[in-house]
Design an enzyme around this catalytic site. Structure first.
Site, PDB file in Angstrom:
ATOM      1  N   ASP A   9       0.928  -1.180  -0.127  1.00 56.86           N
ATOM      2  CA  ASP A   9       0.040   0.214   0.113  1.00 56.86           C
ATOM      3  C   ASP A   9       0.987   1.347   0.094  1.00 56.86           C
ATOM      4  O   ASP A   9       2.140   1.208   0.160  1.00 56.86           O
ATOM      5  CB  ASP A   9      -0.876  -0.033   1.202  1.00 56.86           C
ATOM      6  CG  ASP A   9      -1.784   1.205   1.356  1.00 56.86           C
ATOM      7  OD1 ASP A   9      -2.440   1.524   0.239  1.00 56.86           O
ATOM      8  OD2 ASP A   9      -1.942   1.706   2.625  1.00 56.86           O
ATOM      9  N   ASP A  11       0.041   5.099   1.367  1.00 56.75           N
ATOM     10  CA  ASP A  11      -0.001   5.918   2.426  1.00 56.75           C
ATOM     11  C   ASP A  11       0.063   5.092   3.863  1.00 56.75           C
ATOM     12  O   ASP A  11      -0.701   4.074   3.896  1.00 56.75           O
ATOM     13  CB  ASP A  11      -1.548   6.733   2.185  1.00 56.75           C
ATOM     14  CG  ASP A  11      -1.627   7.669   0.987  1.00 56.75           C
ATOM     15  OD1 ASP A  11      -0.377   8.406   0.829  1.00 56.75           O
ATOM     16  OD2 ASP A  11      -2.380   7.445   0.478  1.00 56.75           O
ATOM     17  N   SER A  51      -2.881   0.691  -4.364  1.00 57.85           N
ATOM     18  CA  SER A  51      -3.495   1.677  -3.565  1.00 57.85           C
ATOM     19  C   SER A  51      -4.685   2.238  -3.762  1.00 57.85           C
ATOM     20  O   SER A  51      -5.015   2.336  -5.135  1.00 57.85           O
ATOM     21  CB  SER A  51      -2.379   2.798  -3.622  1.00 57.85           C
ATOM     22  OG  SER A  51      -2.851   3.840  -2.633  1.00 57.85           O
ATOM     23  N   ASN A  52      -5.686   2.259  -2.621  1.00 56.28           N
ATOM     24  CA  ASN A  52      -6.835   3.019  -3.274  1.00 56.28           C
ATOM     25  C   ASN A  52      -6.618   4.501  -3.165  1.00 56.28           C
ATOM     26  O   ASN A  52      -6.051   5.103  -2.085  1.00 56.28           O
ATOM     27  CB  ASN A  52      -7.918   2.664  -2.038  1.00 56.28           C
ATOM     28  CG  ASN A  52      -8.492   1.411  -2.102  1.00 56.28           C
ATOM     29  OD1 ASN A  52      -8.498   0.697  -3.100  1.00 56.28           O
ATOM     30  ND2 ASN A  52      -9.446   0.849  -1.166  1.00 56.28           N
ATOM     31  N   ARG A 112     -10.917  -1.662  -6.111  1.00 55.17           N
ATOM     32  CA  ARG A 112     -11.149  -1.011  -4.822  1.00 55.17           C
ATOM     33  C   ARG A 112     -10.909  -2.107  -3.814  1.00 55.17           C
ATOM     34  O   ARG A 112     -11.786  -2.920  -3.643  1.00 55.17           O
ATOM     35  CB  ARG A 112     -12.604  -0.034  -4.666  1.00 55.17           C
ATOM     36  CG  ARG A 112     -12.160   0.533  -3.216  1.00 55.17           C
ATOM     37  CD  ARG A 112     -13.164   1.998  -3.525  1.00 55.17           C
ATOM     38  NE  ARG A 112     -13.056   2.569  -2.228  1.00 55.17           N
ATOM     39  CZ  ARG A 112     -11.930   3.451  -1.617  1.00 55.17           C
ATOM     40  NH1 ARG A 112     -11.169   3.645  -2.839  1.00 55.17           N
ATOM     41  NH2 ARG A 112     -12.093   3.938  -0.637  1.00 55.17           N
ATOM     42  N   ASP A 138      -1.404  -1.145   5.962  1.00 53.27           N
ATOM     43  CA  ASP A 138      -1.931  -0.615   7.213  1.00 53.27           C
ATOM     44  C   ASP A 138      -3.317  -0.433   7.560  1.00 53.27           C
ATOM     45  O   ASP A 138      -3.577   0.133   8.788  1.00 53.27           O
ATOM     46  CB  ASP A 138      -1.134   0.946   7.569  1.00 53.27           C
ATOM     47  CG  ASP A 138      -1.893   1.982   6.605  1.00 53.27           C
ATOM     48  OD1 ASP A 138      -2.357   1.697   5.443  1.00 53.27           O
ATOM     49  OD2 ASP A 138      -2.055   3.296   6.957  1.00 53.27           O
ATOM     50  N   LYS A 139      -4.219  -1.138   6.928  1.00 52.55           N
ATOM     51  CA  LYS A 139      -5.549  -1.227   7.094  1.00 52.55           C
ATOM     52  C   LYS A 139      -6.069  -2.566   6.990  1.00 52.55           C
ATOM     53  O   LYS A 139      -5.419  -3.299   6.282  1.00 52.55           O
ATOM     54  CB  LYS A 139      -6.172  -0.108   5.914  1.00 52.55           C
ATOM     55  CG  LYS A 139      -5.821   1.487   6.231  1.00 52.55           C
ATOM     56  CD  LYS A 139      -6.760   2.098   5.186  1.00 52.55           C
ATOM     57  CE  LYS A 139      -6.454   3.636   5.429  1.00 52.55           C
ATOM     58  NZ  LYS A 139      -7.199   4.382   4.302  1.00 52.55           N
TER      59      LYS A 139
END
Length: 192
Positions: A9, A11, A51-52, A112, A138-139
């Site tokens: 990812d 961010d 990445s979204n 997504r 990180d999510k």
């Protein structure tokens, strides 16, 4: 033969989490990230950003701004450690119920997260073996994306990672490994 990859990812994993980055120069790498990516590069492991990026769908900025952020990210990786990403994929789409307003980008998308469209596109484009790959995020959606595709999901404690672990963010998810940061995640991957 298809090769494994390390998907990352953006961010909170590669760059410091700063919400929607409106100024390109405000994208900054997390300390140690460039060296961690370089370790993967040196081992010949395919490195891929997934990445979204819903900024275009939300009407915050055009897709060209996301591309400019990615150009800066790649320049910083190169200048700090001679590191590189082999491919970059991002999802600019967001459904209307989730907040999409720009008609060019407001739609449901298999790209997504936690959907697996970016993995499938990368595997198709670069002959990757998803079942032998790793996803670092990180999510919860990053780990769920990994599990939905049948690969290993690693949660870093940078970015939103601490909130995922405390249960304050998104939904309950079980990562295969919890890493302090990208460097720790890469060291763990290289031991597998």
């Amino acid at each position: 033969m298809a090769q494994p990859a390390v998907f990352m990812d953006r961010d909170g994993v590669l760059n410091i989490e700063a919400g929607y980055i409106h100024q390109v120069e405000n994208l900054h790498l997390i300390p140690g990230v460039a060296q961690a990516v370089r370790k993967l590069n040196d081992r010949g492991i395919f490195c891929c950003l997934v990445s979204n990026q819903s900024g275009p769908a939300r009407g915050y900025y055009p897709a060209s701004h996301v591309e400019a952020l990615h150009d800066r990210l790649c320049r910083l990786l190169q200048s700090e450690a001679g590191a590189h990403l082999d491919a970059l994929y991002y999802c600019p789409y967001l459904s209307q119920p989730e907040g999409g307003i720009d008609p060019h980008y407001t739609r449901w998308s298999t790209w997504r997260k936690p959907n697996t469209g970016m993995f499938i596109a990368a595997a198709w484009d670069h002959d990757l073996d998803i079942s032998r790959s790793f996803m670092i995020g990180d999510k919860a959606t990053d780990v769920d994306m990994a599990h939905n595709a049948g690969c290993v999901g690693i949660l870093v404690q940078t970015g939103f990672g601490e909130q995922v672990l405390s249960g304050d963010y998104q939904h309950h998810t079980q990562p295969d490994y919890i890493a302090k940061d990208l460097s720790d995640a890469v060291d763990w991957i290289l031991q597998q």
